[in-house]
Design a protein around this motif. Sequence first.
Motif, mmCIF file in Angstrom:
data_model
loop_
_atom_site.group_PDB
_atom_site.id
_atom_site.type_symbol
_atom_site.label_atom_id
_atom_site.label_comp_id
_atom_site.label_asym_id
_atom_site.label_seq_id
_atom_site.Cartn_x
_atom_site.Cartn_y
_atom_site.Cartn_z
ATOM 1 N N ALA A 20 -11.825 -24.331 -0.630
ATOM 2 C CA ALA A 20 -10.984 -25.512 -0.499
ATOM 3 C C ALA A 20 -9.699 -25.253 -1.260
ATOM 4 C CB ALA A 20 -11.693 -26.744 -1.066
ATOM 5 N N LEU A 21 -8.569 -25.281 -0.559
ATOM 6 C CA LEU A 21 -7.281 -25.035 -1.187
ATOM 7 C C LEU A 21 -6.502 -26.334 -1.274
ATOM 8 C CD1 LEU A 21 -6.037 -21.763 0.537
ATOM 9 C CD2 LEU A 21 -7.048 -22.008 -1.709
ATOM 10 N N ILE A 101 -15.154 -16.284 -10.059
ATOM 11 C CA ILE A 101 -14.138 -17.201 -9.546
ATOM 12 C C ILE A 101 -13.232 -17.635 -10.689
ATOM 13 C CG2 ILE A 101 -13.737 -19.442 -8.463
ATOM 14 C CD1 ILE A 101 -16.476 -19.174 -7.141
ATOM 15 N N VAL A 102 -11.920 -17.530 -10.479
ATOM 16 C CA VAL A 102 -10.951 -17.997 -11.464
ATOM 17 C C VAL A 102 -10.079 -19.063 -10.821
ATOM 18 C CG1 VAL A 102 -10.933 -15.840 -12.776
ATOM 19 C CG2 VAL A 102 -9.329 -16.146 -10.867
ATOM 20 N N ARG A 103 -9.388 -19.821 -11.666
ATOM 21 C CA ARG A 103 -8.529 -20.902 -11.178
ATOM 22 C C ARG A 103 -7.067 -20.547 -11.422
ATOM 23 N NH1 ARG A 103 -9.615 -25.718 -9.193
ATOM 24 N NH2 ARG A 103 -8.117 -27.445 -9.338
ATOM 25 N N LEU A 104 -6.273 -20.632 -10.373
ATOM 26 C CA LEU A 104 -4.847 -20.354 -10.454
ATOM 27 C C LEU A 104 -4.070 -21.659 -10.521
ATOM 28 C CD1 LEU A 104 -4.524 -17.549 -7.749
ATOM 29 C CD2 LEU A 104 -5.048 -17.318 -10.175
ATOM 30 N N GLY A 105 -3.036 -21.663 -11.336
ATOM 31 C CA GLY A 105 -2.199 -22.860 -11.434
ATOM 32 C C GLY A 105 -1.328 -23.031 -10.212
ATOM 33 N N SER A 106 -0.683 -21.954 -9.762
ATOM 34 C CA SER A 106 0.180 -22.040 -8.590
ATOM 35 C C SER A 106 0.411 -20.656 -8.004
ATOM 36 C CB SER A 106 1.534 -22.669 -8.950
ATOM 37 O OG SER A 106 2.269 -21.813 -9.811
ATOM 38 N N SER A 109 5.309 -18.444 -2.310
ATOM 39 C CA SER A 109 5.820 -17.398 -1.425
ATOM 40 C C SER A 109 6.757 -18.046 -0.424
ATOM 41 C CB SER A 109 4.680 -16.690 -0.691
ATOM 42 O OG SER A 109 5.164 -15.595 0.058
ATOM 43 N N GLY A 110 7.980 -17.520 -0.314
ATOM 44 C CA GLY A 110 8.963 -18.181 0.532
ATOM 45 C C GLY A 110 9.187 -19.593 0.041
ATOM 46 N N ASN A 111 9.164 -20.577 0.962
ATOM 47 C CA ASN A 111 9.298 -21.978 0.537
ATOM 48 C C ASN A 111 7.945 -22.682 0.478
ATOM 49 O OD1 ASN A 111 8.741 -22.237 3.265
ATOM 50 N ND2 ASN A 111 10.303 -23.797 3.652
ATOM 51 N N VAL A 112 6.874 -21.899 0.333
ATOM 52 C CA VAL A 112 5.508 -22.422 0.259
ATOM 53 C C VAL A 112 5.036 -22.368 -1.193
ATOM 54 C CG1 VAL A 112 3.128 -22.134 1.023
ATOM 55 C CG2 VAL A 112 5.009 -21.636 2.594
ATOM 56 N N ARG A 113 4.435 -23.454 -1.653
ATOM 57 C CA ARG A 113 3.825 -23.480 -2.973
ATOM 58 C C ARG A 113 2.427 -24.070 -2.843
ATOM 59 N NH1 ARG A 113 5.369 -24.138 -8.722
ATOM 60 N NH2 ARG A 113 3.724 -25.364 -9.735
ATOM 61 N N LEU A 114 1.426 -23.326 -3.308
ATOM 62 C CA LEU A 114 0.046 -23.787 -3.341
ATOM 63 C C LEU A 114 -0.326 -24.019 -4.791
ATOM 64 C CD1 LEU A 114 -1.454 -21.120 -0.885
ATOM 65 C CD2 LEU A 114 -0.668 -23.427 -0.320
ATOM 66 N N ASP A 115 -0.888 -25.179 -5.074
ATOM 67 C CA ASP A 115 -1.177 -25.564 -6.457
ATOM 68 C C ASP A 115 -2.675 -25.675 -6.702
ATOM 69 O OD1 ASP A 115 1.463 -25.870 -7.567
ATOM 70 O OD2 ASP A 115 1.682 -27.639 -6.284
ATOM 71 N N LEU A 135 -4.439 -14.326 0.805
ATOM 72 C CA LEU A 135 -4.398 -15.751 1.106
ATOM 73 C C LEU A 135 -4.940 -15.957 2.514
ATOM 74 C CD1 LEU A 135 -0.919 -16.920 -0.252
ATOM 75 C CD2 LEU A 135 -3.176 -17.352 -1.239
ATOM 76 N N PRO A 136 -5.966 -16.786 2.679
ATOM 77 C CA PRO A 136 -6.458 -17.075 4.034
ATOM 78 C C PRO A 136 -5.399 -17.792 4.856
ATOM 79 C CG PRO A 136 -7.997 -17.826 2.344
ATOM 80 C CD PRO A 136 -6.714 -17.503 1.645
ATOM 81 N N ALA A 137 -5.384 -17.554 6.147
ATOM 82 C CA ALA A 137 -4.460 -18.285 7.008
ATOM 83 C C ALA A 137 -4.704 -19.785 6.933
ATOM 84 C CB ALA A 137 -4.605 -17.785 8.453
ATOM 85 N N SER A 138 -5.949 -20.166 6.648
ATOM 86 C CA SER A 138 -6.284 -21.585 6.553
ATOM 87 C C SER A 138 -5.654 -22.255 5.337
ATOM 88 C CB SER A 138 -7.803 -21.761 6.497
ATOM 89 O OG SER A 138 -8.357 -21.045 5.401
ATOM 90 N N ALA A 139 -5.035 -21.480 4.437
ATOM 91 C CA ALA A 139 -4.366 -22.064 3.277
ATOM 92 C C ALA A 139 -3.113 -22.832 3.670
ATOM 93 C CB ALA A 139 -3.998 -20.966 2.276
ATOM 94 N N PHE A 140 -2.622 -22.588 4.872
ATOM 95 C CA PHE A 140 -1.355 -23.166 5.283
ATOM 96 C C PHE A 140 -1.594 -24.303 6.270
ATOM 97 C CE2 PHE A 140 -0.845 -18.739 4.214
ATOM 98 C CZ PHE A 140 0.114 -18.817 3.208
#
Length: 319
Positions: A20-21, A101-106, A109-115, A135-140
């Motif tokens: 789950a992203l 499993i680790v947790r990333l803050g952010s 890439s380009g104008n995309v930000r995943l938090d 990064l899975p394609a499903s992240a977007f």
Amino acid sequence: MAQSRGPILKLALALFGAAALGMPALGAERLVIPFQISDLEHMQIPLEINGTTITTGVVDTAATFPMIDGRTALRSGVTAPDAATPRVSILGVNGVKDYPIVRLGSVRSGNVRLDAFEAAFSRDLDIPGSAANVLPASAFPGDILEFDFRARKISAYDGQPDKPETALYDIVPYELDGGLMYVTIRINGRKGRALIDTGSNLTYVNSVFADLSGLKTNPEKTQLLQGATGGDQSLRVATARRVRLGDFNFGNADLFVSDPALFRLLGIDKEPVMVIGLDFLSEFRVQIDRRRSRMVLSLPDIPFEQFGVELNARDTRLR
């Protein structure tokens, strides 16, 4: 796929379990990520991890769980995992392995930000020419995920796919099975399934499909392949008279034949199946219409013989 691109150095494929992203909201502005193709023909995107570390990674249509290279994670301030850290089982081309499993803050890439999302922490995933960041394609988000290999950009947007600026396109339906995207393909008239995988640099077919379709082994190219892979007798090169995807037909296509553990673990090793990687996909502009479960594949308006491809005559208008 229409032509061989030289001996393969390594199979590189990563398939992951569900994740789950934290997806960004998709407004009027399109999400756009630039990319480059490495010397070993992997697609590399720029990544900024936790606002501090600049690296590269891949967007993978055959992955459903993010992965981060361990060294990159530690440089980005991620706490090193220990024995108490939760783990995830990851299915790769050679089998299953557990990763912390680790947790990333952010991730930007380009104008995309995943938090604020979780990722598998890898110390040994080897993707030649790229850091082990996936990064899975499903992240977007968005109805459409587009790979424009000539403009070197990935786009995500809502609505209909942009109309191709060419008459050379076709609409190919796909199905999701276990979160993975498959299309129907024919080799020498025999039908099988093909996994769409932007994380793989090459296209390969299993021996069931190769035998069913009567592929002829190319001894010279097989010898080169096995020499490049340390004499691995499980790999060979075979030539197909015709490969058909939708209404695109490729003649005299050289295909790698391999039976990785991946197919057995997915339960598809007894059926005719193959992986379509970047060596094939990068010939097209690929628009994945996720709302309608279809892909729009288009070629530039240049002579067919430059691709060794023909397009059957039929109405392929977007609708």
